[in-house]
Design a protein around this motif. Structure first.
Motif, PDB file in Angstrom:
ATOM      1  N   CYS A 212       0.846  -1.187   0.000  1.00 50.47           N
ATOM      2  CA  CYS A 212       0.000   0.000   0.000  1.00 50.47           C
ATOM      3  C   CYS A 212       0.885   1.242   0.000  1.00 50.47           C
ATOM      4  CB  CYS A 212      -0.883  -0.024   1.240  1.00 50.47           C
ATOM      5  SG  CYS A 212      -1.874   1.449   1.430  1.00 50.47           S
TER       6      CYS A 212
ATOM      7  N   HIS B 121       0.180   3.993   1.265  1.00 50.31           N
ATOM      8  CA  HIS B 121      -0.005   4.774   2.483  1.00 50.31           C
ATOM      9  C   HIS B 121       1.043   4.361   3.511  1.00 50.31           C
ATOM     10  CE1 HIS B 121      -2.396   5.426   6.420  1.00 50.31           C
ATOM     11  NE2 HIS B 121      -1.726   6.528   6.132  1.00 50.31           N
ATOM     12  N   ARG B 122       0.870   3.220   4.170  1.00 56.35           N
ATOM     13  CA  ARG B 122       1.864   2.784   5.151  1.00 56.35           C
ATOM     14  C   ARG B 122       2.380   1.385   4.856  1.00 56.35           C
ATOM     15  NH1 ARG B 122      -0.970   4.606  10.599  1.00 56.35           N
ATOM     16  NH2 ARG B 122       0.147   2.831  11.462  1.00 56.35           N
ATOM     17  N   GLY B 123       2.214   0.965   3.607  1.00 60.14           N
ATOM     18  CA  GLY B 123       2.947  -0.213   3.155  1.00 60.14           C
ATOM     19  C   GLY B 123       2.274  -1.551   3.343  1.00 60.14           C
TER      20      GLY B 123
ATOM     21  N   HIS C 265      -6.433   1.195   6.059  1.00 65.38           N
ATOM     22  CA  HIS C 265      -7.151   2.480   6.136  1.00 65.38           C
ATOM     23  C   HIS C 265      -7.966   2.740   4.876  1.00 65.38           C
ATOM     24  CE1 HIS C 265      -3.252   2.679   8.317  1.00 65.38           C
ATOM     25  NE2 HIS C 265      -3.999   3.114   9.308  1.00 65.38           N
TER      26      HIS C 265
END
Ligand code: FES
Ligand SMILES: [Fe+2]
Length: 438
Positions: free
Chosen positions: A96, A98-100, A119
């Motif tokens: 992802c 966003h934060r992986g 998320h």
């Protein structure tokens, strides 16, 4: 002097047919055991090899329809293979933006988008970011800057390959002479029936090398000597890959007078009777005048296929019984027959002493047959894989234990094990090993 010590001599092996009768050699090829047990060597492979080579991931049958997906894992590498709404096959690093978090696990169908569960960022099946919950909190965030990170994906027949390296050569070039060598084989006329993954207590190379030579048939598979010529099994090396042509349905010359037609029949039924579709205890039929037991077995395979609506009568009897095995650098072995094929591969585990062994099985089908739905499962160590495969798996455990003994510094390989040697010669190149092979 070993082949790995003398690159010129190694080159001279390319393109030659090498059999168990051997080649003039001055001595064994030596390979350091460190390659199988040291975390430092595994770290070099993790940096120099796995992010850059084409690897067998799954079958086309896993990802045939829009929305089908498959997560390929190899050590820490996780690649998401997705059939897009537009019918295109794509691959992405499974991370992802966003934060992986890993976006998908396993395999399945019906994906309309790629949505991270953490998320809930969401991408189209083409990898374009389209939704970010509470977007305002990020300030300016351009969707185009946060597409999924692409990987390469391509197919060879019904086999899906992936490569993290977007600059890597195309798969067709990577495969060297294999497609030409397989020109007899209608690669699209097979469907995947199963993909089984199991943990192995050995280095991935121990597993790969267990399927890279026929020398061990007279060791752990003596029951196969009744129906395979393991002595005159020609091998061929390209630069990266190798092949072995194994004549089945004839006795090993090692059996001498004991290699009777009845022995060919009974050992065949025991080891690969399913190719004939008859019970293991079926008595040996008479061999008609002018024919051999191999002809009788080939006809049995043709008839069994015909009973399932599949015509393989265009292949000659030797071809129908034989196995053409291709060892792909670094970790896969493809075993082709006119009625079936399998792909055996090994993936590195969290330590040098662990790996995953992956078996994919394919069956010949009538041209144009619909896709299959492969049984895809991770099974525990100790699972029964059948008599011969159990022998292979069993030896891989004891092989790894032996490699840890401090007095053992090198493996000593024969020309007959040239496909194993070729794996190490390529590892030398990829890992920049230089002198470590001496
Ligand atoms: S880590 Fe994927 S949305 Fe946050
Ligand atoms: Fe074996």
């Amino acid at each position: 002097m070993s082949l790995l010590d003398d690159p010129n001599k190694t080159e001279s092996l390319e393109g030659l047919a090498i059999t168990a009768s051997g080649l003039d050699r001055n001595g064994p090829t030596l390979v350091p055991v460190d390659r199988y047990i040291s975390p430092e060597w595994a770290a070099i492979e993790a940096e120099k090899v796995w992010p850059h080579v084409w690897q067998v991931a799954c079958s086309v049958d896993h990802v045939t329809e829009p929305g089908d997906f498959y997560e390929y894992r190899c050590g820490w590498i996780s690649i998401l293979i997705v059939r897009g709404d537009d019918g295109e096959l794509r691959a992405f690093q499974n991370a992802c933006r966003h934060r992986g978090n890993a976006i998908c696990e396993g395999t399945g169908s019906g994906l309309e988008e790629l949505r991270c569960p953490y998320h809930r960022w969401a991408w189209t099946t083409e990898g374009k970011l389209w939704q970010v919950p509470n977007r305002k909190g990020f300030g300016h965030l351009d969707n185009d800057d946060y597409a999924l990170i692409p990987a390469q994906v391509d197919t060879f027949g019904r086999i899906v390959f992936v490569n993290l390296d977007m600059d890597a050569m195309p798969l067709g070039e990577w495969l060297e002479g294999i497609p030409d060598d397989l020109s007899w084989c209608p690669l699209d006329d097979y469907r995947c029936s199963a993909q089984v993954i199991t943990p192995m207590p050995s280095n991935w190379k121990v597993v790969a090398e267990g399927f890279s030579e026929t020398y061990h048939i007279q060791g752990i598979h003596r029951e196969m000597l009744g129906h395979i010529d393991d002595v005159d099994a020609p091998q061929k090396l390209w630069h990266r890959h190798g092949m072995s042509y194994q004549n089945y349905g004839v006795p090993s010359p090692r059996l001498g007078k004991n290699g009777t037609p009845e022995v060919v029949w009974t050992t065949w039924l025991n080891n690969m009777g399913e190719r004939l579709g008859i019970p293991k205890d079926t008595p040996a039929p008479d061999v008609p005048e002018g024919l051999t037991m191999q002809d009788v077995i080939a006809q049995g395979i043709i008839d069994h296929c015909a009973s399932q609506g599949v015509d393989i009568s265009m292949h000659d009897n030797v071809r129908i019984c034989a196995i053409s095995q291709y060892n792909l650098f670094p970790n896969a072995s493809m075993l082709f027959m006119p009625d079936m094929f399998s792909v055996l591969s090994s993936r590195p585990g969290p330590t040098p002493d662990e790996s995953q062994f992956v078996m994919m099985s394919f069956r010949r089908v009538a041209p144009g047959a619909p896709r299959s739905t492969p049984l895809t499962a991770e099974v525990p160590a100790g699972t029964d894989f059948g008599f011969v495969m159990n022998q292979d798996v069993g030896i891989m455990k004891t092989a790894q234990r032996g490699l840890h003994q401090p007095g053992l510094t090198h493996l000593a390989l024969s020309a007959e094990e040239c496909r194993v040697i070729n794996l190490h010669r390529n590892l030398d190149e990829w890992c920049g090993a230089g002198d470590s092979a001496r």
